[in-house]
Design an enzyme around this catalytic site. Sequence first.
Site, mmCIF file in Angstrom:
data_model
loop_
_atom_site.group_PDB
_atom_site.id
_atom_site.type_symbol
_atom_site.label_atom_id
_atom_site.label_comp_id
_atom_site.label_asym_id
_atom_site.label_seq_id
_atom_site.Cartn_x
_atom_site.Cartn_y
_atom_site.Cartn_z
ATOM 1 N N LEU A 37 0.834 -1.198 0.000
ATOM 2 C CA LEU A 37 0.000 0.000 0.000
ATOM 3 C C LEU A 37 0.868 1.248 0.000
ATOM 4 O O LEU A 37 1.934 1.278 0.613
ATOM 5 C CB LEU A 37 -0.889 0.029 1.243
ATOM 6 C CG LEU A 37 -2.087 -0.909 1.320
ATOM 7 C CD1 LEU A 37 -2.835 -0.650 2.615
ATOM 8 C CD2 LEU A 37 -3.008 -0.728 0.137
ATOM 9 N N LYS A 38 0.406 2.268 -0.677
ATOM 10 C CA LYS A 38 1.059 3.574 -0.619
ATOM 11 C C LYS A 38 0.230 4.463 0.289
ATOM 12 O O LYS A 38 -0.809 4.981 -0.101
ATOM 13 C CB LYS A 38 1.164 4.181 -2.020
ATOM 14 C CG LYS A 38 1.739 5.600 -2.041
ATOM 15 C CD LYS A 38 3.194 5.599 -1.610
ATOM 16 C CE LYS A 38 3.781 7.020 -1.737
ATOM 17 N NZ LYS A 38 3.309 7.912 -0.648
ATOM 18 N N HIS A 39 0.685 4.592 1.546
ATOM 19 C CA HIS A 39 0.016 5.510 2.455
ATOM 20 C C HIS A 39 0.328 6.934 2.021
ATOM 21 O O HIS A 39 1.415 7.227 1.518
ATOM 22 C CB HIS A 39 0.481 5.283 3.895
ATOM 23 C CG HIS A 39 0.039 3.974 4.477
ATOM 24 N ND1 HIS A 39 -0.936 3.870 5.444
ATOM 25 C CD2 HIS A 39 0.427 2.717 4.208
ATOM 26 C CE1 HIS A 39 -1.111 2.609 5.755
ATOM 27 N NE2 HIS A 39 -0.296 1.873 5.014
#
Length: 1205
Positions: A214-216
């Site tokens: 995931l790309k926070h």
Amino acid sequence: MSAPQRLLSNLSHILSSSSLSTFKSTTFLFLPFSHPHWTLTMPRNQRSGEQKWKPKPKTEPQVSSIGDAETVTNKLSGIHIGENSGQTKVHHANKVITSQGSSAIWKPKSYGTVAEGATVTKVESTPVGKGKVGGSGVGVDAASTQKSSGSAVLSKLFSGNLLENFTVDNSTYGHAKIRATFYPKFENEKSDQETRSRMIELVSKGVATLEVSLKHSGSLFMYAGHEGGAYAKNSFGNIYTAVGVFVLGRMFREAWAAKASEKQAEFNNFLERNNMCISMELVTAVLGDHGQRPHEDYVVVTAVTELGNGKPKFYSTPEIIAFCRKWRLPTNHVWLFSTRKSASSFFAAYDALCEEGTATSVCKALDEIADISVPGSKDHVKAQGEILEGLVARLVSQDSLNHIEKILKEFPPPPVDGAALDFGPSLREICAANRSDEKQFISPSCQFRRDSDTETTVEPYLAGTLGCPLPRPRMVLQVKALLENVGSSFCPDYLDWSGTDAGDMHSRNADKSVVSKFLQAHPTDYSTKKLQEIIRLMKEKRLPAAFKCYHNFHKVDAISNDDLFYKMVIHVHSDSAFRRYQKEMRHRPGLWPLYRGFFVDINLFKANKEKVAEISKNSSINESDSTSIERDDFADEDANLMVKLKFLTYKLRTFLIRNGLSILFKEGPSAYKAYYLRQMKIWGTSPGKQRELSKMLDEWAVYIRRKCGNKQLSSSIYLSEAEPFLEQFAKRSPQNQALIGSAGSLVRTEDFLAIVEGGQDEEGDLVSERDIAPSGSNISVKDTVPKDEGMIVFFPGIPGCAKSALCKELLNAPRGLLGDDRPVHSLMGDLIKGKYWQKVAEERKKKPKSIMLADKNAPNEEVWRQVEDMCHRTRASAVPVVPESGGTDSNPFALDALAVFVFRVLQRVNHPGNLDKGSPNAGYVLLMFYHLYDGKSRKEFEGELIDRFGSLVKIPLLKSDRSPLPEAVKCILEEGIDLYKLHTKRHGRLESTKGTYTKEWMKWETQLRDILSGNADYFNSVQVPFEFAVKQVLEQLRNIAKGDYTPPDTEKRKLGTIVFAALNLPVIEIQGVLNNLAKNNPKIDEFLRDKQLENLNRAHVTLAHKRSHGIKAVADYGLWLHKEVPVELTALLFSDKMSAFEAFPGSVEGEKIVPKNAWPHITLWTSQGVSAKEANMLPQLFAEGKANRIDFDPPINISGTVEFY
């Protein structure tokens, strides 16, 4: 001894060790920043309950005047926080009060940088007693005010004389130590599609694994320990790093609770001792808006790097997980795809979700597809929200799957000991409490300000003091407050924050001077040599980058005329620099990568003969060791293939709304429209979405300009206006909801339904937009069950759910089970020897058109997959029948349902499976079945069954007006659940009659029987009559068979660009087949004569539909995307309203292509007003004599390609 204490020792001879304990935290605080007069105010309710150190008794107060060396020391080193409470204190800003009440009046101090030549200005002091205040925040004995040699060193340092007088000769050496760095930035020369294809190819060859994370949505934060420093992307010593240190420190407190201070100190020492750096995504609500304001302020570790031995070594993801779980640091969500099928399915799933995907739908889809899913310790939905920035996909080692499975076993998720504890003011509270108006703090005329609590003198802080633009006071106050709240165990002093505020405060001349002398110096080791090589190349190629140099205040006590220390920031200004540098790496083997976030400690010194010999010896050894183990992986494009996959719901906020604000306000609506249309074209946004977004953005432009007038909305707080606007916009229709993803508190992502352009999809089996209620109405996804097909009725339940009794009643149902003459068979699991589901499959082959009642509990997904496989192979439908229950958050069956099941089992006698009142461990067996469903809520349980099989039948169980479950029954079941968890944790699946808890189980089984027997009247009164339950199940099954079925709302989103997968067939070939058939068959010729099939413009066999079969079902066909598949046409079916070919796909690369549709076909023609979906009815119409069927013997062979639509 810490840096501030060492510094004091060098600057003055007046320190006394006995004085270090003279400190009272509630009455004295040394202000460490460049302006000592600013006040930090906190709410009154945050001042109570502070821990206080009791000073040792003194015979007399000790306060002395403050000398100029002391002034410089205070300026640099800040304070040693004298306690670990992490609480902020409030003090008089114009006084420093000792433990005995004496005070000294502070005056402003001069301060310089590498760039400036100003001398140190003496600061007058007003002696009040015989004591003195030390720079570390403790009282010290002193009588002398003479300058030490350290003071002279600092004076030269700030005047710039040391650097100016440092000449480079043959005895000059340079030593570079990388302090922090992040992954190199790689720009793939291939297109995204080429990169995907190459990734899939390498995974299919078994030489790599696809890793997705995931790309926070936050900012890069790097931490190398207190000594090593805290860093943002291209800067340090500012509000960004202060926030990072605070949040990381708070993470330690939440994880370790009472042990936090000890672990924080250990962690700092560990990083310094091993020369390591951890990189994190810092997600906060205080550093400016991204796609969504996070619910929590947190960090997620994205990289762990060893910097001490040659080229930086980045930990693999399994190693990062192990490292983080050891120190209880937050980890990211990671998925691994190790086969061609799973890797292909991943990219297909992204394409299906890219325009409308949010955190919930994306994570669920990837969980279903991935070979392994490792959830992060910070759940994106709970911590940040539904708006997901994107995914990062990269190639990793082929053995990553095995490695990560091993790590997960060795390092289970750590506890969070302090999750529920109060650690004082939060990040947002601290920043809010110290966010006063700038005008109150500073003005050219030296105005005064009076607080409600305290009178504060504010003296001017001149820009010339630092030779740079004036830093904003409120930011300095926030930095100070944050660092104080971190506590001394994690942040012993403020050295990095005392000298810098902005990344560009030093002049270029000074930077060039440091860099030039560093490049001329002899390298002391291999790492220094390679860093010099990087800088030389960047300068030679004139890459857009800056080399910013700062004083290294951690080394002030070691500075001399022949020994200088600096911190260098390598700041790359443009991504083009990375692309150009990467090309150089391919031509220069051994060249180190250009990293993102590149921070280096530089030491320039003179060496005598003995030192030179030592350096030469160590350097040759180090270089030999380094070159032997280094690999140039970063120069290998295949090894660094990576794609960032962002979601439109995020991009519309950040790129189209936030980044377009300046264009909208400065150039007007027309320029703004041109901007966002160009962006969407670059992204390849679908035409339908472009039209929808254009309408919404035009409305936004009018709204925000009307509200703000000519004053541009700040991009850092744009969500304050954008979020309410999007929320109101989403409420108008489900189509709007799907467009913006999530907004406000009233828009629930679970409410979204599949909506495509025009309200209808290619097959015409999506409900039109006008029929969709905003709250998510029920939509029929189940067609009729043709009479020439079979059905499998199976039971995902628990013993005691009455499935065997129900099967007996269904076998004897009047007019047949489905109201027709199809034979019904039942297989009771307790009477079948061997593998039950294999036996069911054999019976299905023998009687493919029959209805099979699978009288056995089917509690897990492995069984469900077997049922799916049987349906595909024998052309049958499957219907799960489950007991009705409210369920819990983690189990589809509530305790009252479980209690009824146990009660029923204990009433049975002579049960074929020996599970009755005579079974000594009947309660344990029921608990075992109950826990097979653990981890799924009722909604998830029903949703998954509907997604797999298209329908669900519920067995009525309990009356709605029943009394609550008796407390004794509830308690005995909860005791059993606790005992079961203890038992399985120690013994796994060992029977309860064996193992450590045998006596406890015997006692519990006895008590269970007694309590349930004592409440028999209750159980008999709360159950619905069995006859009613049978009637309801029979009615539901018949409705499904007729197509009159509406599944319950599973609140699962099925949205995106891709709607369905299909075999695309050449229209010309289809028309040729029809022409040949017409020539040879008069009946076909007569039917086709007026149908104008020469206008046929599309022909395909639907394989899976996203809404009917789910994202995974569609994505799984990504394995064969664009592959040619043979297709057999076996018959032509037609009526007066429609016609279609019956079509069966063949195999590709040895694997059979199995459509999810019950009747695979190619729709050829429908009359006006008849949707393509109606063609599914042709087999049934033929069975009823309302349609014609002409079989082809032999079948007609054509071929098509697998495509997504």
